[in-house]
Design a protein around this motif. Sequence first.
Motif, PDB file in Angstrom:
ATOM      1  N   ALA A   1      16.374 -80.231  -2.271  1.00 48.80           N
ATOM      2  CA  ALA A   1      16.834 -79.447  -3.410  1.00 48.80           C
ATOM      3  C   ALA A   1      17.553 -78.175  -2.961  1.00 48.80           C
ATOM      4  CB  ALA A   1      15.653 -79.102  -4.313  1.00 48.80           C
ATOM      5  N   ASP A   2      16.943 -77.451  -2.030  1.00 43.50           N
ATOM      6  CA  ASP A   2      17.551 -76.208  -1.558  1.00 43.50           C
ATOM      7  C   ASP A   2      18.848 -76.471  -0.790  1.00 43.50           C
ATOM      8  OD1 ASP A   2      15.519 -74.736  -2.684  1.00 43.50           O
ATOM      9  OD2 ASP A   2      14.387 -74.494  -0.809  1.00 43.50           O
ATOM     10  N   ASN A   3      18.834 -77.485   0.048  1.00 43.76           N
ATOM     11  CA  ASN A   3      20.016 -77.769   0.867  1.00 43.76           C
ATOM     12  C   ASN A   3      21.181 -78.279   0.026  1.00 43.76           C
ATOM     13  OD1 ASN A   3      18.817 -76.949   3.249  1.00 43.76           O
ATOM     14  ND2 ASN A   3      18.079 -78.989   3.781  1.00 43.76           N
ATOM     15  N   LEU A   4      20.899 -79.076  -0.992  1.00 42.90           N
ATOM     16  CA  LEU A   4      21.983 -79.573  -1.847  1.00 42.90           C
ATOM     17  C   LEU A   4      22.551 -78.465  -2.730  1.00 42.90           C
ATOM     18  CD1 LEU A   4      20.844 -83.167  -2.910  1.00 42.90           C
ATOM     19  CD2 LEU A   4      22.505 -82.494  -1.172  1.00 42.90           C
ATOM     20  N   LYS A   5      21.698 -77.544  -3.143  1.00 40.79           N
ATOM     21  CA  LYS A   5      22.185 -76.400  -3.924  1.00 40.79           C
ATOM     22  C   LYS A   5      23.134 -75.559  -3.075  1.00 40.79           C
ATOM     23  CE  LYS A   5      20.685 -72.407  -6.644  1.00 40.79           C
ATOM     24  NZ  LYS A   5      19.509 -71.628  -7.139  1.00 40.79           N
ATOM     25  N   SER A   6      22.748 -75.325  -1.827  1.00 38.93           N
ATOM     26  CA  SER A   6      23.599 -74.574  -0.912  1.00 38.93           C
ATOM     27  C   SER A   6      24.893 -75.336  -0.634  1.00 38.93           C
ATOM     28  CB  SER A   6      22.850 -74.315   0.395  1.00 38.93           C
ATOM     29  OG  SER A   6      23.676 -73.682   1.343  1.00 38.93           O
ATOM     30  N   LEU A   7      24.792 -76.642  -0.455  1.00 33.57           N
ATOM     31  CA  LEU A   7      25.965 -77.473  -0.208  1.00 33.57           C
ATOM     32  C   LEU A   7      26.936 -77.418  -1.382  1.00 33.57           C
ATOM     33  CD1 LEU A   7      27.504 -79.657   1.435  1.00 33.57           C
ATOM     34  CD2 LEU A   7      26.083 -81.371   0.274  1.00 33.57           C
ATOM     35  N   GLU A   8      26.412 -77.460  -2.575  1.00 34.94           N
ATOM     36  CA  GLU A   8      27.257 -77.396  -3.768  1.00 34.94           C
ATOM     37  C   GLU A   8      28.129 -76.137  -3.740  1.00 34.94           C
ATOM     38  OE1 GLU A   8      26.657 -77.860  -8.592  1.00 34.94           O
ATOM     39  OE2 GLU A   8      25.198 -76.677  -7.446  1.00 34.94           O
ATOM     40  N   GLY A   9      27.522 -75.009  -3.406  1.00 36.39           N
ATOM     41  CA  GLY A   9      28.286 -73.770  -3.327  1.00 36.39           C
ATOM     42  C   GLY A   9      29.368 -73.822  -2.268  1.00 36.39           C
ATOM     43  N   LYS A  10      29.036 -74.371  -1.106  1.00 33.61           N
ATOM     44  CA  LYS A  10      30.012 -74.464  -0.018  1.00 33.61           C
ATOM     45  C   LYS A  10      31.190 -75.361  -0.407  1.00 33.61           C
ATOM     46  CE  LYS A  10      26.650 -73.763   3.734  1.00 33.61           C
ATOM     47  NZ  LYS A  10      25.969 -74.392   4.892  1.00 33.61           N
ATOM     48  N   LEU A  11      30.894 -76.498  -1.051  1.00 36.98           N
ATOM     49  CA  LEU A  11      31.969 -77.420  -1.415  1.00 36.98           C
ATOM     50  C   LEU A  11      32.833 -76.862  -2.540  1.00 36.98           C
ATOM     51  CD1 LEU A  11      30.268 -80.933  -1.165  1.00 36.98           C
ATOM     52  CD2 LEU A  11      31.523 -79.643   0.575  1.00 36.98           C
ATOM     53  N   ASN A  12      32.240 -76.133  -3.446  1.00 37.37           N
ATOM     54  CA  ASN A  12      33.035 -75.507  -4.504  1.00 37.37           C
ATOM     55  C   ASN A  12      33.984 -74.456  -3.933  1.00 37.37           C
ATOM     56  OD1 ASN A  12      32.386 -76.833  -6.929  1.00 37.37           O
ATOM     57  ND2 ASN A  12      30.436 -75.741  -7.079  1.00 37.37           N
ATOM     58  N   ARG A  13      33.499 -73.717  -2.953  1.00 40.58           N
ATOM     59  CA  ARG A  13      34.367 -72.724  -2.312  1.00 40.58           C
ATOM     60  C   ARG A  13      35.471 -73.410  -1.511  1.00 40.58           C
ATOM     61  NH1 ARG A  13      29.331 -70.204  -1.784  1.00 40.58           N
ATOM     62  NH2 ARG A  13      29.000 -71.007   0.334  1.00 40.58           N
ATOM     63  N   LEU A  14      35.109 -74.509  -0.839  1.00 44.15           N
ATOM     64  CA  LEU A  14      36.088 -75.252  -0.048  1.00 44.15           C
ATOM     65  C   LEU A  14      37.185 -75.839  -0.936  1.00 44.15           C
ATOM     66  CD1 LEU A  14      36.937 -76.553   2.687  1.00 44.15           C
ATOM     67  CD2 LEU A  14      35.400 -78.451   2.135  1.00 44.15           C
ATOM     68  N   SER A  15      36.795 -76.330  -2.087  1.00 48.27           N
ATOM     69  CA  SER A  15      37.737 -77.029  -2.967  1.00 48.27           C
ATOM     70  C   SER A  15      38.530 -76.124  -3.886  1.00 48.27           C
ATOM     71  CB  SER A  15      36.985 -78.041  -3.833  1.00 48.27           C
ATOM     72  OG  SER A  15      36.174 -77.356  -4.795  1.00 48.27           O
ATOM     73  N   GLY A  16      38.065 -74.889  -4.048  1.00 50.62           N
ATOM     74  CA  GLY A  16      38.698 -74.053  -5.077  1.00 50.62           C
ATOM     75  C   GLY A  16      38.242 -74.532  -6.438  1.00 50.62           C
ATOM     76  N   LYS A  17      36.941 -74.893  -6.496  1.00 47.84           N
ATOM     77  CA  LYS A  17      36.312 -75.386  -7.729  1.00 47.84           C
ATOM     78  C   LYS A  17      36.990 -76.634  -8.271  1.00 47.84           C
ATOM     79  CE  LYS A  17      34.245 -70.998  -9.087  1.00 47.84           C
ATOM     80  NZ  LYS A  17      34.071 -69.977 -10.139  1.00 47.84           N
ATOM     81  N   GLY A  18      37.113 -77.602  -7.382  1.00 44.36           N
ATOM     82  CA  GLY A  18      37.584 -78.914  -7.801  1.00 44.36           C
ATOM     83  C   GLY A  18      39.058 -79.167  -7.640  1.00 44.36           C
ATOM     84  N   LYS A  19      39.816 -78.206  -7.153  1.00 47.48           N
ATOM     85  CA  LYS A  19      41.265 -78.388  -7.036  1.00 47.48           C
ATOM     86  C   LYS A  19      41.658 -79.030  -5.699  1.00 47.48           C
ATOM     87  CE  LYS A  19      42.200 -74.434 -10.032  1.00 47.48           C
ATOM     88  NZ  LYS A  19      42.832 -73.096 -10.150  1.00 47.48           N
ATOM     89  N   TRP A  20      40.849 -78.841  -4.686  1.00 44.28           N
ATOM     90  CA  TRP A  20      41.056 -79.416  -3.354  1.00 44.28           C
ATOM     91  C   TRP A  20      42.498 -79.223  -2.882  1.00 44.28           C
ATOM     92  CZ3 TRP A  20      36.813 -80.339  -0.748  1.00 44.28           C
ATOM     93  CH2 TRP A  20      35.616 -80.606  -1.475  1.00 44.28           C
TER      94      TRP A  20
END
Length: 422
Positions: free
Chosen positions: A403-422
């Motif tokens: 749970a903790d690791n996926l929550k952290s991952l979600e934040g990292k991927l959103n920052r990487l993508s520009g919130k879904g724009k990739w």
Amino acid sequence: MHKTVLGVAATVAMTVSSVASAATVSIACGSVGQEFEVCKQGAETWAKQNGHTIRMVSVPADANEQLTFFQQLLSANSADLDVVRIDVIWTGMLAQHLVDLKPHVPDDELGKFFKPLVANNTVEGKLVALPWFTDAGILYYRKDLLEKYKQQVPTTWQELATVAKTVTDGERKAGNAKIQGFVFQAKAAESLTCNALEWIDSFGGGTIVDETGKVTVNNPKAVEALTFFSSLIGNVAPKGVLNYSEEESRGVFQSGQAVFMRNWPYAWALANAKDSPVKDKVGVAALPKGGAEGKHTGTLGGWQLSVSKYSKNQEAAIALTKYLTSAEEQKRRALVASFNPTRPDLYQDAEVLKTNPFFASLQTTFTQAVARPSKATRGKYSKMSSEFRNSVHATLSGRGSAADNLKSLEGKLNRLSGKGKW
């Protein structure tokens, strides 16, 4: 006399033409299992038939290291590579460096490949690779051990854990201290991305990033899946799996020291080789579901053949690519090494099915397979995959909860993508 001179002249002209057109074609094959040798055999057969020479280019075993190697050479406009074997997820990343093969392959011939693979290999209207062999994760099991302990082939991951424990407990009591329940690929590499995507999708947790580019990995089903698999480490699965890729897993299973194995279809031929300790003792099934409400799924894999734009032997390289992806050569590869053809007709071939009886069910496996989100994440796929597998590896290693690791991952991927724009 005049005719004789003309005949000699024609012969000399043909010889000169042949020598002039002869080329040394370099090809980068894979190195897992028998792949390098089987690729070399096919390429050299073509070369002998056409008066060319083959130069085999060694590549790293790790897929990510291969990608980096290819990117460096292609970005430098290097002519050191003519034919390049690329992963199904690399077509978008490497397309700018690859020859458009569409003008060289008739539509009726292209229609004989799996349509999704042709679509995957078509980037901005250009066919940048031909499908060579395809893959999806499958479950290997010891038929003899399941029969010995009166166990059924598991249909859910939970059943697999129970069956594995029953068999290993019995074997260890009988003196086999090395036996393990389940081996798979949990090294922090692309193979773990494939395994973990199967787990999450089988539990109904989606595909990390959906088709629109939205990050979906932080959800209850994904947490449930990763929590379950982390509970297997040091229990049903040895701690060593945290450093296993495909070949390490196969080594343990093929030596007779594991009840179950997740791997790609290539392992079938090796497990049933004459010198294999588990020859004729192995069964294959679809990967289990994530519980009664889950689904059977395997990550779609596979490799394509492409031609470098910077090749000085493009004509010969294209001919070699067409030969290696032909029906005849794909059938040979299926017979000698269990490589899955990219042509549907070969799954109905009696000789292929006799050698690889489990191929009969693989079309369904490929139909239900889950694709990695490479199209949605585009050029950032490698970084996305790296973040994902590192998060999963941390969970499996006991460094934080799912749970903790996926929550952290979600934040990292959103920052990487520009919130879904990739």
